[in-house]
Structures are given as C-alpha cells and as structure tokens.
Design an enzyme around this catalytic site. Structure first.
Site, PDB file in Angstrom:
ATOM      1  N   GLY A   1       0.708  -1.320  -0.066  1.00 24.01           N
ATOM      2  CA  GLY A   1      -0.071   0.114   0.064  1.00 24.01           C
ATOM      3  C   GLY A   1       0.820   1.285  -0.228  1.00 24.01           C
ATOM      4  CG  MET A   2       2.720   2.505   3.268  1.00 26.98           C
ATOM      5  SD  MET A   2       3.704   2.867   4.702  1.00 26.98           S
ATOM      6  CE  MET A   2       4.488   4.473   4.304  1.00 26.98           C
ATOM      7  N   GLY A   3       4.273   1.416  -1.129  1.00 31.48           N
ATOM      8  CA  GLY A   3       5.483   1.578  -2.055  1.00 31.48           C
ATOM      9  C   GLY A   3       5.639   0.040  -2.664  1.00 31.48           C
TER      10      GLY A   3
ATOM     11  CG  ASP B   1       7.253  -3.316  12.376  1.00 26.26           C
ATOM     12  OD1 ASP B   1       6.342  -3.979  12.893  1.00 26.26           O
ATOM     13  OD2 ASP B   1       7.261  -3.040  11.076  1.00 26.26           O
TER      14      ASP B   1
END
Length: 475
Positions: A47-49, A161
């Site tokens: 979704g981001m890249g 993370d």
C-alpha cells in the site's frame, strides 16, 4: 517495507513477482533510474510503495530499490519514514542489518533508497514452509538479531517493528546462516537520557498509518504509543521466538480489539504446552521477555543473549560475546536459567565474564597461563633426565660372590608437551641449564632434548607486533 499488505512481509526476494505497478510515474522493468540503476523485476508491492530488483549499469551490481507510491510520497510522514529508515540502517555497521548503499530522488521529487540485494527468505516464509524450527536454529536466529539490536540500542535507536517478516535469512560466503534485520522505517530515536527526539514527539501515526504490527506490540505501547525504549524490542523478540518454536503467537485472537485485550491482560501461552521438547530454561527466558511490566522484563539484549546462550549451537558463541561487549553488563547480573537441556550455569557465567574482560587483560592471562605450563613441562623433563642419569654404583650391592652383569646405559627420556599447550621460548632467550648427570645421560650434538614442540603460529590477525583475538573486534 512496513505497511506491505501481503502478510506483513517487508521484502520477499525469494519469489519473482510479475505485477503491473499500476502507476505510470513509477519506474518499470527496463527503465533506468538516476542514470545508473536499470530496473529488472518487481520484488514486492504494498500500500505504501514498491521494491524492485535493479542492476548498477557500470558495476553490474544487483541492488534493491525502494520507492514510495506517488500518492503516498505526497505525505510528509511517509517521506520522513523512508528517510529515517535509510539513516538508521546506514548508521548501524553490523552485518545483521541490510545495508543502505545510496539514496536519490525521482524527477518529480519522490525519494528512493538503494539497498543491498538479499537472496533467501524471511522467517515468516520459512515458518510457512517448514513449520516450527529446531530449538538451536530458532535461538541462533534470535541471537543474530540481538547483535543488530545491540548496536542500534547503544546508538539510541529502537526498532519498534521486530517480527518474522523483518528478520531475513540469507547466508555468508561460507554458507553459514546469516540473519538480516529489515525495515527501520518506524525506528524511534532516543536522546542519551532516553527521551524522544523532537521529531518523534509527533510520531508516524498520521491518518491511515499504524506504527508497528499489532501482534508484536508491547503492552506499554498499547497504553501510550510514545512510551518506547529498548524493552519494547525485547517484548517483540520474545513473541518471535515463541512463534519460531511453536508456529503460533502466544496471544492468539480473531480481532484486533481482542488481541489488544489479551496482550494487555492475559498471560502468554506456554511454549512447552505445544513443544514439550523445548528446555524449561528456554521457556522461562521467553516468559521473562513477555513480562507486561517493563520493569520486570528482561532489560536489554545482553541479558537476553546470556539467558539464551545455554540453548544455542556452538556457532552462536560469537553473537553472544559481541552482544555482551556492545551493551556491557557486570558478571554478577548475568541471568542463569538452569533447566533441562541447559549448560552448566557456572560455565555460562565464566564464559560471559571472560567476554566482558578487556582484550589486553585476556591476552595477558593467556600469556601467563602458557608460561606457567612451560615451566611445569621443564621441571618434569629435568626430573626425568636426572632419573635416567643414575649410575650402577648408587644401587645396593647384591649378596653373594656372584658378579653382576654389566648394565647397559639407559636412553635419556624426553617429554613432549601436547600441541597447542605450550609455546617455545622467545627468540634470543637463554635455554635453561640442564641438571648435572652422568655421561650416560648425555646426547650427542645434533640430537634433540627439546621439552616442547612448536604448535604453529597463533591464531588471529597480526597488528603492531601483536596477535589479536578474533572476538575482540566488534562488527
């Protein structure tokens, strides 16, 4: 890259993904980026890249390029996150962090990052293929991740993370397994005193973004997302190790809300309920990582490495010592989880105490031990030579008139020290004087009466006339 939709995977270089990028402004296979990186294929889309494989036009070097989608690149939060990942990863020199090689900007202003190209599979993919891992492999992978985090934490960087898809398994040139920690995009930078840097006061939790992965989020971060220190990563490592051994999370839930409730209130599932073969001491070490109160949790990766070492393979010794030296903990604080399958606790404490000693002191101790052994060997040789030199006159006369047969002279005895246990005297040093003996004990010139034999050059690298212990250098 954090935020990928495909099962939270960051970079999957093990599968050739042939996808249409869907954005005319993003580089496609065959395009040349920044005049030197020719795009080969797509590695992952989220979704981001997107992450692609590329080749340096001049060096013929394979690299991975990470781009932001144009709509995402319009967000200052996303750009800050990408830049933070590049800066954090490039600052850490450990072999266990994916190297950042370059940065650049596309013609319309969107940034991209050039990283080393990795071949292998992340630990989430490995769990899907193989199921739960053998104890020694699982512990070794976590200890390698601890190496990367030890350096990051010492620099005031908290990853935030840690999860199986951000632990990538590749191999060294000799074929030995090598874990790389990926995605420092949401890493938090701390001041020396532990406070957040100014840019972290407004965390990367803008509209549509969630910092971290819910399954691996610590209880204190559920209460306050800005409450972060290295113990946050300790919690995540405990979750990951539990999953590597069982194939399941210690906090299983069907919804995000119920998952958060279980993390905050319920005790974790026990590893040995699923894997009875897991040593009890290892289960205790995992549960210590999952203490809900950070003050009761394993405080740093050094103590975690010390607690995991009894259950690790021999190849993990280097990782344990490096982590201990980077973080540094006094020997009396080293934890000991004695249990089935654990090594002797005193031996563990002695090993880690040795790892904490300065290099010069360790070399001095080895030198004294070698000289002492050489002295003992020479005393033994002297005694044997004196014993072999006794004449027949020293013996009691035999009764009766009979004449004793002449006795043959004995050969001199020579004691040889085992290889590697003693070193020859320094060049130019005087040989020790041999004890007086009868002519029968003399050896003609050209013979050998050496009480040692050389064991070859000492191991390690020569620097300034000294040989260095390979474990004395940090990555």
């Amino acid at each position: 890259m954090g935020g990928m939709k495909s099962a939270e995977d960051a970079i999957d270089v093990d599968v050739d993904v042939d996808l249409d990028l869907g954005e005319a402004s993003l580089p496609r296979p065959g395009d040349v980026v920044a005049g030197k990186y020719r795009v080969q294929r797509v590695l992952g889309v989220g979704g981001m890249g997107v992450v692609v494989e590329a080749e340096h036009a001049s060096l013929r070097q394979r690299v991975a390029l990470k781009f932001l989608h144009p709509k995402v690149a319009a967000s200052d939060v996303s750009v800050t996150r990408l830049l933070r990942e590049a800066r954090a990863a490039s600052a850490i020199k450990s072999e266990h962090v994916a190297r950042v090689l370059d940065m650049g900007t596309l013609p319309w202003g969107s940034p991209f990052v050039v990283m080393e190209y990795l071949t292998g599979i992340d630990l989430r993919g490995m769990l899907g293929r193989r199921g739960p891992l053998p104890v020694e492999d699982a512990v070794d992978y976590i200890l390698q991740a601890c190496e990367a985090l030890a350096e990051a934490h010492s620099m005031g960087i908290v990853h935030r993370d840690i999860k199986p898809s951000n632990l990538f398994l590749t191999s060294r040139a000799d074929g030995s397994p090598l874990i790389k920690v990926l995605d420092f995009g949401i890493a938090k930078l701390l001041r020396p005193g532990g406070a957040a840097q100014p840019e972290d006061v407004v965390t990367l939790t803008g509209h549509g973004f969630v910092v971290g992965s819910p399954r691996y989020t610590s209880p204190e971060r559920l209460r306050d997302p800005t409450d972060v220190d290295p113990r946050t990563d300790i919690w995540s490592l405990g979750i990951v190790l539990h999953e590597l051994l069982t194939g399941h999370s210690p906090f299983e839930a069907k919804t995000i809300s119920s998952l958060y409730f279980r993390i905050a209130a319920d005790p974790p599932a026990r590893v040995r309920d699923v894997r009875p073969d897991v040593p009890e001491g290892l289960e205790k070490a995992i549960l210590q990582c999952l203490q809900k109160d950070p003050d009761k949790r394993t405080p740093d990766v050094a103590e975690l490495a010390a607690s995991l070492r009894p259950f690790a393979p021999e190849r993990s010794e280097t990782s344990v010592r490096r982590v201990i030296r980077v973080i540094g903990i006094p020997p009396e604080k080293l934890p000991t989880y004695a249990g089935a399958g654990s090594r002797d606790a005193d031996g563990l404490r002695g090993l880690l105490s040795t790892a904490l000693r300065p290099a010069a002191l360790r070399r001095s101790m080895r030198l004294r031990a070698g000289l002492g052994l050489l002295g003992v060997t020479l005393l033994v040789v002297g005694a044997l030579v004196m014993s072999s030199g006794k004449t027949p006159d020293a013996r009691a006369p035999s009764p009766g008139p009979s004449r004793a047969a002449p006795e043959q002279p004995k050969e001199p005895s020579v004691a040889v020290a085992p290889d590697g246990l003693s070193d020859p005297p320094a060049q130019g040093a005087e040989e020790p004087a041999a004890p007086a003996s009868s002519p029968a004990a003399k050896v003609p010139k050209g013979g050998t009466t050496s009480s040692y034999r050389t064991s070859g050059a000492p191991t390690g690298r020569r620097k300034g006339g000294r040989f260095l212990d390979p474990l004395d250098s940090r990555k």
